[in-house]
Scaffold this active site. Structure first.
Site, PDB file in Angstrom:
ATOM      1  N   GLU A   1      94.666  26.074  51.463  1.00  0.00           N
ATOM      2  CA  GLU A   1      93.478  25.792  52.264  1.00  0.00           C
ATOM      3  C   GLU A   1      92.842  27.079  52.783  1.00  0.00           C
ATOM      4  O   GLU A   1      93.549  28.031  53.132  1.00  0.00           O
ATOM      5  CB  GLU A   1      93.905  24.925  53.448  1.00  0.00           C
ATOM      6  CG  GLU A   1      92.745  24.306  54.171  1.00  0.00           C
ATOM      7  CD  GLU A   1      93.200  23.269  55.163  1.00  0.00           C
ATOM      8  OE1 GLU A   1      94.317  23.366  55.683  1.00  0.00           O
ATOM      9  OE2 GLU A   1      92.429  22.329  55.402  1.00  0.00           O
TER      10      GLU A   1
ATOM     11  N   THR B   1      93.223  13.666  58.442  1.00  0.00           N
ATOM     12  CA  THR B   1      92.998  13.750  56.987  1.00  0.00           C
ATOM     13  C   THR B   1      94.291  13.534  56.211  1.00  0.00           C
ATOM     14  O   THR B   1      94.244  13.296  55.007  1.00  0.00           O
ATOM     15  CB  THR B   1      92.434  15.128  56.592  1.00  0.00           C
ATOM     16  OG1 THR B   1      93.410  16.144  56.935  1.00  0.00           O
ATOM     17  CG2 THR B   1      91.109  15.409  57.270  1.00  0.00           C
TER      18      THR B   1
ATOM     19  N   ARG C   1      99.739  15.412  49.339  1.00  0.00           N
ATOM     20  CA  ARG C   1      98.818  16.206  48.544  1.00  0.00           C
ATOM     21  C   ARG C   1      99.559  16.588  47.276  1.00  0.00           C
ATOM     22  O   ARG C   1     100.585  17.271  47.314  1.00  0.00           O
ATOM     23  CB  ARG C   1      98.368  17.467  49.280  1.00  0.00           C
ATOM     24  CG  ARG C   1      97.251  18.193  48.577  1.00  0.00           C
ATOM     25  CD  ARG C   1      96.609  19.244  49.457  1.00  0.00           C
ATOM     26  NE  ARG C   1      97.217  20.542  49.337  1.00  0.00           N
ATOM     27  CZ  ARG C   1      96.897  21.432  48.388  1.00  0.00           C
ATOM     28  NH1 ARG C   1      96.021  21.132  47.461  1.00  0.00           N
ATOM     29  NH2 ARG C   1      97.491  22.612  48.354  1.00  0.00           N
TER      30      ARG C   1
ATOM     31  N   GLU D   1     102.216  22.339  60.720  1.00  0.00           N
ATOM     32  CA  GLU D   1     101.178  21.389  61.181  1.00  0.00           C
ATOM     33  C   GLU D   1     101.795  20.010  61.441  1.00  0.00           C
ATOM     34  O   GLU D   1     101.351  19.278  62.327  1.00  0.00           O
ATOM     35  CB  GLU D   1     100.078  21.292  60.135  1.00  0.00           C
ATOM     36  CG  GLU D   1      98.978  20.333  60.521  1.00  0.00           C
ATOM     37  CD  GLU D   1      97.821  20.322  59.529  1.00  0.00           C
ATOM     38  OE1 GLU D   1      97.590  21.343  58.849  1.00  0.00           O
ATOM     39  OE2 GLU D   1      97.152  19.292  59.439  1.00  0.00           O
TER      40      GLU D   1
ATOM     41  N   ARG E   1     107.040  19.042  56.308  1.00  0.00           N
ATOM     42  CA  ARG E   1     106.299  18.991  55.064  1.00  0.00           C
ATOM     43  C   ARG E   1     107.339  19.037  53.960  1.00  0.00           C
ATOM     44  O   ARG E   1     108.021  20.072  53.807  1.00  0.00           O
ATOM     45  CB  ARG E   1     105.299  20.148  54.950  1.00  0.00           C
ATOM     46  CG  ARG E   1     104.071  20.034  55.851  1.00  0.00           C
ATOM     47  CD  ARG E   1     103.134  18.965  55.364  1.00  0.00           C
ATOM     48  NE  ARG E   1     102.004  18.692  56.255  1.00  0.00           N
ATOM     49  CZ  ARG E   1     100.828  19.325  56.208  1.00  0.00           C
ATOM     50  NH1 ARG E   1     100.639  20.287  55.331  1.00  0.00           N
ATOM     51  NH2 ARG E   1      99.850  18.998  57.050  1.00  0.00           N
TER      52      ARG E   1
ATOM     53  N   CYS F   1      96.861  15.729  61.844  1.00  0.00           N
ATOM     54  CA  CYS F   1      95.447  15.714  61.412  1.00  0.00           C
ATOM     55  C   CYS F   1      95.148  14.370  60.743  1.00  0.00           C
ATOM     56  O   CYS F   1      95.889  13.957  59.840  1.00  0.00           O
ATOM     57  CB  CYS F   1      95.164  16.851  60.454  1.00  0.00           C
ATOM     58  SG  CYS F   1      93.461  16.840  59.849  1.00  0.00           S
TER      59      CYS F   1
ATOM     60  N   ARG G   1     103.466  17.359  47.982  1.00  0.00           N
ATOM     61  CA  ARG G   1     104.048  17.405  49.313  1.00  0.00           C
ATOM     62  C   ARG G   1     103.626  16.185  50.105  1.00  0.00           C
ATOM     63  O   ARG G   1     102.549  15.641  49.872  1.00  0.00           O
ATOM     64  CB  ARG G   1     103.671  18.686  50.073  1.00  0.00           C
ATOM     65  CG  ARG G   1     102.182  18.858  50.419  1.00  0.00           C
ATOM     66  CD  ARG G   1     101.743  18.151  51.652  1.00  0.00           C
ATOM     67  NE  ARG G   1     100.404  18.586  52.063  1.00  0.00           N
ATOM     68  CZ  ARG G   1      99.555  17.891  52.807  1.00  0.00           C
ATOM     69  NH1 ARG G   1      99.867  16.648  53.176  1.00  0.00           N
ATOM     70  NH2 ARG G   1      98.390  18.401  53.174  1.00  0.00           N
TER      71      ARG G   1
ATOM     72  N   ARG H   1      90.909  23.781  45.998  1.00  0.00           N
ATOM     73  CA  ARG H   1      91.297  24.832  46.939  1.00  0.00           C
ATOM     74  C   ARG H   1      91.554  26.127  46.152  1.00  0.00           C
ATOM     75  O   ARG H   1      91.630  26.128  44.922  1.00  0.00           O
ATOM     76  CB  ARG H   1      92.571  24.429  47.722  1.00  0.00           C
ATOM     77  CG  ARG H   1      92.374  23.248  48.673  1.00  0.00           C
ATOM     78  CD  ARG H   1      93.583  22.971  49.541  1.00  0.00           C
ATOM     79  NE  ARG H   1      93.337  21.814  50.435  1.00  0.00           N
ATOM     80  CZ  ARG H   1      94.185  21.427  51.381  1.00  0.00           C
ATOM     81  NH1 ARG H   1      95.342  22.068  51.571  1.00  0.00           N
ATOM     82  NH2 ARG H   1      93.921  20.381  52.150  1.00  0.00           N
TER      83      ARG H   1
HETATM   84  P1  ADP Z   1      99.359  22.005  52.101  1.00  0.00           P
HETATM   85  O1  ADP Z   1      99.372  21.811  50.627  1.00  0.00           O
HETATM   86  O2  ADP Z   1     100.703  21.880  52.690  1.00  0.00           O
HETATM   87  O3  ADP Z   1      98.284  21.188  52.751  1.00  0.00           O
HETATM   88  P2  ADP Z   1      98.093  24.598  51.592  1.00  0.00           P
HETATM   89  O4  ADP Z   1      96.936  24.020  50.875  1.00  0.00           O
HETATM   90  O5  ADP Z   1      97.828  25.704  52.564  1.00  0.00           O
HETATM   91  O6  ADP Z   1      98.964  23.532  52.417  1.00  0.00           O
HETATM   92  O7  ADP Z   1      99.122  25.154  50.479  1.00  0.00           O
HETATM   93  C1  ADP Z   1     100.373  25.647  50.927  1.00  0.00           C
HETATM   94  C2  ADP Z   1     100.959  26.602  49.908  1.00  0.00           C
HETATM   95  O8  ADP Z   1     101.269  25.862  48.716  1.00  0.00           O
HETATM   96  C3  ADP Z   1      99.969  27.703  49.479  1.00  0.00           C
HETATM   97  O9  ADP Z   1     100.688  28.917  49.318  1.00  0.00           O
HETATM   98  C4  ADP Z   1      99.493  27.236  48.139  1.00  0.00           C
HETATM   99  O10 ADP Z   1      99.111  28.311  47.294  1.00  0.00           O
HETATM  100  C5  ADP Z   1     100.738  26.549  47.607  1.00  0.00           C
HETATM  101  N1  ADP Z   1     100.448  25.589  46.551  1.00  0.00           N
HETATM  102  C6  ADP Z   1      99.676  24.482  46.633  1.00  0.00           C
HETATM  103  N2  ADP Z   1      99.648  23.854  45.450  1.00  0.00           N
HETATM  104  C7  ADP Z   1     100.422  24.577  44.591  1.00  0.00           C
HETATM  105  C8  ADP Z   1     100.794  24.451  43.219  1.00  0.00           C
HETATM  106  N3  ADP Z   1     100.368  23.420  42.464  1.00  0.00           N
HETATM  107  N4  ADP Z   1     101.607  25.402  42.692  1.00  0.00           N
HETATM  108  C9  ADP Z   1     102.054  26.427  43.431  1.00  0.00           C
HETATM  109  N5  ADP Z   1     101.749  26.602  44.741  1.00  0.00           N
HETATM  110  C10 ADP Z   1     100.942  25.683  45.304  1.00  0.00           C
HETATM  111  N1  DAR Z   2      90.791  23.023  59.565  1.00  0.00           N
HETATM  112  C1  DAR Z   2      90.698  21.717  60.203  1.00  0.00           C
HETATM  113  C2  DAR Z   2      91.576  20.661  59.467  1.00  0.00           C
HETATM  114  C3  DAR Z   2      91.005  20.150  58.173  1.00  0.00           C
HETATM  115  C4  DAR Z   2      92.038  19.445  57.307  1.00  0.00           C
HETATM  116  N2  DAR Z   2      93.152  20.384  56.941  1.00  0.00           N
HETATM  117  C5  DAR Z   2      94.351  20.311  57.514  1.00  0.00           C
HETATM  118  N3  DAR Z   2      94.711  19.330  58.303  1.00  0.00           N
HETATM  119  N4  DAR Z   2      95.229  21.269  57.242  1.00  0.00           N
HETATM  120  C6  DAR Z   2      89.223  21.302  60.216  1.00  0.00           C
HETATM  121  O1  DAR Z   2      88.861  20.426  61.002  1.00  0.00           O
HETATM  122  O2  DAR Z   2      88.492  21.874  59.441  1.00  0.00           O
END
Ligand code: ADP
Ligand code: DAR
Length: 346
Positions: free
Chosen positions: A301, A260, A267, A212, A216, A258, A113, A296
């Protein structure tokens, strides 16, 4: 507001880099869109367990509050905003990798993404209700024009029944709701108005709207064909940027709420089953650290791994091109699979 009192337990980048002197020097500043230091740091104040603790409210935040943001960016990304410039490369022909798990023994799915925000609008924390609705209309109208395998439909959160929403979240397609860090940053204002998800019929191409970040853009599918997932994402982003202008800075790359997520705002992750490495977390983390990978849980997250399944992705997003970050992730996954195989044979 007086200088915030951080509890002893606070280890955020914010509390480490915001001295009382720096607070006093920045507290009177306001961007053209009216964003202030207090808004920038509110999430880290209200959530002392934050890892970072700041959210930008517009493009100007990254220059006006640079005395606080630059040290945070330098520390997280190992990138110096004062001397370095981000480079972007989403050309799939430059990505020379093989599927690290062609027999699908370890990798359940791959997801890549990128975050994007529209130029000439504030970022999410500082978007007015009317602006957020304009962004939603511009983005959903553009998505509606997509054709071929990218064609699909936009589903607004307003009016979405709870069962559909829950299923989309549990199937890893839709964002979770009620994140307290985003709440404090003002990213959940007027929820769920102006928020939604676009996806094609196969759910291999999706776009979150006004979470966010304003977009995305997501490519995902079962298995470990990382190159095919990246190629689809690159094609989709190319189509969208024919019609939308994204907030971009010569130094910091694509701008996001953010810090990061700056730079590539990308990601690239796999859901991978590593039950033996799960029992050797020191070795697991050592391999991930060496390849700059982030661990993760299975729901993204702030979630936990389940049944030995982990979400493993690139940690760096800035000062590295999209192709380099995906290649680095793939190399790390290859070593994790080799180690898991060795442990299973020992
Ligand atoms: P982001 O990746 O947008 O920073 P998250 O870490 O919260 O946000 O992940 C968003 C959603 O994408 C979650 O439901 C997570 O389980 C799913 N996800 C992330 N990576 C994968 C993957 N490789 N396969 C399937 N689902 C994924
Ligand atoms: N939870 C916030 C953001 C950390 C990075 N993750 C994001 N942007 N989704 C923190 O400061 O911990």
């Amino acid at each position: 507001m007086p200088y915030p009192k951080f509890p002893e337990s606070c280890h955020s980048a914010l509390c480490r880099h915001l001295s009382p002197e720096l607070y006093d020097s920045l507290k009177g500043r306001r961007t053209r869109y009216g964003y202030t230091l207090d808004q920038l740091i509110r999430s880290g104040i209200e959530n002392p367990d934050s890892s970072i603790g700041v959210y930008a409210g517009d493009e100007e935040s990254y220059t006006l509050f640079a005395p606080l943001l630059d040290p945070i960016i330098r520390e997280y990304h190992h990138f110096d905003p004062e001397t370095e410039r981000h480079r972007s490369d989403m050309d799939p022909s430059h990505l020379k990798i093989e599927n690290p798990d062609p027999d699908n023994r370890f990798i359940l799915s791959t997801r890549i993404r990128v975050g994007r925000n529209l130029h000439c609008f504030p970022l999410g924390p500082n978007l007015a209700r009317r602006e957020r609705l304009i962004v939603k209309c511009m983005v959903s109208d553009t998505l509606r024009e997509l054709s071929g395998d990218l064609a699909g439909r936009y589903y607004p959160l307003v009016g979405m029944d709870e069962a559909t929403k829950t299923r989309l979240i549990e199937d890893h397609f839709l964002f979770k709701e009620g994140d307290r860090f985003l709440e404090s940053a003002g990213l959940n204002r007027d929820w769920p108005e102006g928020r939604g998800i676009f996806h094609n019929n196969d759910k291999t191409f999706l776009v979150w709207v006004n979470e966010e970040d304003q977009l995305r853009i997501i490519s995902m599918e079962a298995g470990g064909d990382i190159r095919r997932v990246f190629t689809r994402l690159s094609r989709a982003v190319g189509e969208l940027q024919k019609r939308l202008t994204f907030a971009f800075d010569e130094r910091l790359g694509y701008l996001t709420s953010c810090p990061t997520n700056l730079g590539t705002a990308m990601r690239a992750s796999v859901h991978i089953r590593l039950p033996r490495l799960a029992k050797s977390m020191d070795r697991f983390r050592e391999i991930c650290d060496r390849h700059e990978l982030q661990i993760r849980g299975v729901h993204g997250e702030h979630s936990e791994s389940e049944g030995g399944v982990f979400d493993i992705s690139n940690r760096r997003r800035l000062g590295i091109t999209e192709v380099e970050a995906v290649r680095q992730m793939s190399q790390g996954i290859t070593e994790l699979i080799e180690e898991e195989t060795k442990l299973s044979e020992s």
